[in-house]
Design a protein around this motif. Structure first.
Motif, mmCIF file in Angstrom:
data_model
loop_
_atom_site.group_PDB
_atom_site.id
_atom_site.type_symbol
_atom_site.label_atom_id
_atom_site.label_comp_id
_atom_site.label_asym_id
_atom_site.label_seq_id
_atom_site.Cartn_x
_atom_site.Cartn_y
_atom_site.Cartn_z
ATOM 1 N N LEU A 1 32.955 112.384 17.962
ATOM 2 C CA LEU A 1 31.876 111.746 17.226
ATOM 3 C C LEU A 1 30.753 111.459 18.203
ATOM 4 C CD1 LEU A 1 30.974 110.474 14.498
ATOM 5 C CD2 LEU A 1 31.800 108.304 15.423
ATOM 6 N N ASN A 2 29.572 111.927 17.874
ATOM 7 C CA ASN A 2 28.387 111.608 18.658
ATOM 8 C C ASN A 2 27.619 110.522 17.926
ATOM 9 O OD1 ASN A 2 28.681 113.592 20.788
ATOM 10 N ND2 ASN A 2 28.275 115.102 19.207
ATOM 11 N N ILE A 3 27.148 109.552 18.698
ATOM 12 C CA ILE A 3 26.439 108.410 18.134
ATOM 13 C C ILE A 3 25.100 108.290 18.841
ATOM 14 C CG2 ILE A 3 26.477 105.922 17.755
ATOM 15 C CD1 ILE A 3 29.559 106.092 17.949
ATOM 16 N N TYR A 4 24.042 108.205 18.039
ATOM 17 C CA TYR A 4 22.693 108.043 18.570
ATOM 18 C C TYR A 4 22.081 106.792 17.947
ATOM 19 C CZ TYR A 4 23.630 112.917 19.539
ATOM 20 O OH TYR A 4 24.220 114.074 19.950
ATOM 21 N N ARG A 5 21.433 105.988 18.764
ATOM 22 C CA ARG A 5 20.791 104.773 18.275
ATOM 23 C C ARG A 5 19.313 104.819 18.623
ATOM 24 N NH1 ARG A 5 22.152 98.483 20.022
ATOM 25 N NH2 ARG A 5 20.176 97.632 19.276
ATOM 26 N N HIS A 6 18.481 104.558 17.620
ATOM 27 C CA HIS A 6 17.039 104.492 17.824
ATOM 28 C C HIS A 6 16.535 103.189 17.212
ATOM 29 C CE1 HIS A 6 12.934 105.822 18.352
ATOM 30 N NE2 HIS A 6 12.708 105.447 17.110
ATOM 31 N N ASP A 7 15.973 102.330 18.048
ATOM 32 C CA ASP A 7 15.463 101.045 17.579
ATOM 33 C C ASP A 7 13.950 101.104 17.402
ATOM 34 O OD1 ASP A 7 18.043 100.239 18.023
ATOM 35 O OD2 ASP A 7 17.567 98.752 19.540
ATOM 36 N N ARG A 8 13.508 100.381 16.386
ATOM 37 C CA ARG A 8 12.077 100.164 16.193
ATOM 38 C C ARG A 8 11.942 98.720 15.737
ATOM 39 N NH1 ARG A 8 8.397 104.441 13.471
ATOM 40 N NH2 ARG A 8 8.357 105.093 15.619
ATOM 41 N N GLY A 9 11.580 97.874 16.664
ATOM 42 C CA GLY A 9 11.497 96.454 16.363
ATOM 43 C C GLY A 9 12.876 95.906 16.038
ATOM 44 N N THR A 10 12.996 95.296 14.862
ATOM 45 C CA THR A 10 14.279 94.717 14.453
ATOM 46 C C THR A 10 15.072 95.660 13.548
ATOM 47 O OG1 THR A 10 13.257 93.606 12.575
ATOM 48 C CG2 THR A 10 13.434 92.349 14.641
ATOM 49 N N ARG A 11 14.693 96.925 13.540
ATOM 50 C CA ARG A 11 15.372 97.929 12.722
ATOM 51 C C ARG A 11 16.013 98.970 13.649
ATOM 52 N NH1 ARG A 11 13.105 99.508 7.341
ATOM 53 N NH2 ARG A 11 14.955 100.461 6.488
ATOM 54 N N ALA A 12 17.234 99.386 13.308
ATOM 55 C CA ALA A 12 17.914 100.426 14.089
ATOM 56 C C ALA A 12 18.355 101.545 13.158
ATOM 57 C CB ALA A 12 19.129 99.859 14.811
ATOM 58 N N LEU A 13 18.166 102.759 13.625
ATOM 59 C CA LEU A 13 18.696 103.937 12.951
ATOM 60 C C LEU A 13 19.847 104.444 13.804
ATOM 61 C CD1 LEU A 13 18.716 106.219 10.873
ATOM 62 C CD2 LEU A 13 17.041 107.417 12.326
ATOM 63 N N ILE A 14 21.027 104.459 13.198
ATOM 64 C CA ILE A 14 22.218 104.977 13.864
ATOM 65 C C ILE A 14 22.541 106.322 13.217
ATOM 66 C CG2 ILE A 14 24.647 104.574 14.409
ATOM 67 C CD1 ILE A 14 22.669 102.476 15.567
ATOM 68 N N THR A 15 22.521 107.374 14.014
ATOM 69 C CA THR A 15 22.855 108.709 13.521
ATOM 70 C C THR A 15 24.221 109.072 14.065
ATOM 71 O OG1 THR A 15 20.511 109.314 13.505
ATOM 72 C CG2 THR A 15 22.111 111.108 13.425
ATOM 73 N N LEU A 16 25.115 109.403 13.153
ATOM 74 C CA LEU A 16 26.479 109.773 13.517
ATOM 75 C C LEU A 16 26.675 111.265 13.249
ATOM 76 C CD1 LEU A 16 28.316 106.769 11.831
ATOM 77 C CD2 LEU A 16 27.567 106.971 14.208
ATOM 78 N N ALA A 17 27.376 111.934 14.141
ATOM 79 C CA ALA A 17 27.650 113.367 13.979
ATOM 80 C C ALA A 17 29.087 113.640 14.386
ATOM 81 C CB ALA A 17 26.696 114.191 14.832
ATOM 82 N N GLY A 18 29.889 114.133 13.439
ATOM 83 C CA GLY A 18 31.285 114.438 13.707
ATOM 84 C C GLY A 18 32.175 113.855 12.638
ATOM 85 N N GLU A 19 33.312 113.289 13.049
ATOM 86 C CA GLU A 19 34.274 112.713 12.112
ATOM 87 C C GLU A 19 34.510 111.248 12.447
ATOM 88 O OE1 GLU A 19 37.898 114.891 11.898
ATOM 89 O OE2 GLU A 19 36.911 116.721 11.224
ATOM 90 N N ILE A 20 34.687 110.440 11.402
ATOM 91 C CA ILE A 20 35.029 109.035 11.592
ATOM 92 C C ILE A 20 36.466 108.854 11.107
ATOM 93 C CG2 ILE A 20 34.404 106.644 11.109
ATOM 94 C CD1 ILE A 20 31.599 107.707 10.327
ATOM 95 N N ASP A 21 37.332 108.508 12.031
ATOM 96 C CA ASP A 21 38.759 108.364 11.750
ATOM 97 C C ASP A 21 39.303 107.270 12.664
ATOM 98 O OD1 ASP A 21 39.061 109.495 14.272
ATOM 99 O OD2 ASP A 21 39.525 111.475 13.501
#
Length: 107
Positions: A6-26
């Motif tokens: 699982l690859n996890i990417y976090r991008h913050d903009r002020g008090t907001r975060a975009l978390i992009t997940l790629a792969g499987e969550i198990d």
């Protein structure tokens, strides 16, 4: 035997975060997801958007992470929303009634 990735990417903009997940969550990768989402709350993020576009599969351990974090976010006056789940993940959310809590839209 290969371990799920699982690859996890976090991008913050002020008090907001975009978390992009790629792969499987198990059970193997869910703790990584929990860590990054809880860290967002610890960092004062009030809106957490999780992009599931490239998540192939999410099982009940991933669902538990999302529900727990959603509850923690609400306690902190923050929000967590899932975006673009795969058909399998959307079914899991719908079958458990979690779509009403976690999705910004329903099919």
């Amino acid at each position: 035997m290969t371990l799920p990735q699982l690859n996890i990417y976090r991008h913050d903009r002020g008090t907001r975060a975009l978390i992009t997940l790629a792969g499987e969550i198990d059970p193997v990768t869910a703790p990584q997801v929990r860590t990054v989402l809880e860290r967002c709350l610890d960092d004062g993020i009030t809106t957490i958007d999780v992009d599931l576009t490239t998540v192939g599969r999410c099982d009940s351990s991933g669902l538990r992470v999302f529900l727990d974090t959603s509850r923690h976010a609400a306690e902190a006056r923050a929000s967590l929303r899932l975006h673009h789940p795969s058909p399998q993940t959307a079914r899991l959310l719908a079958d458990t009634g979690s779509d009403r809590v976690l999705l910004t839209w329903r099919r």
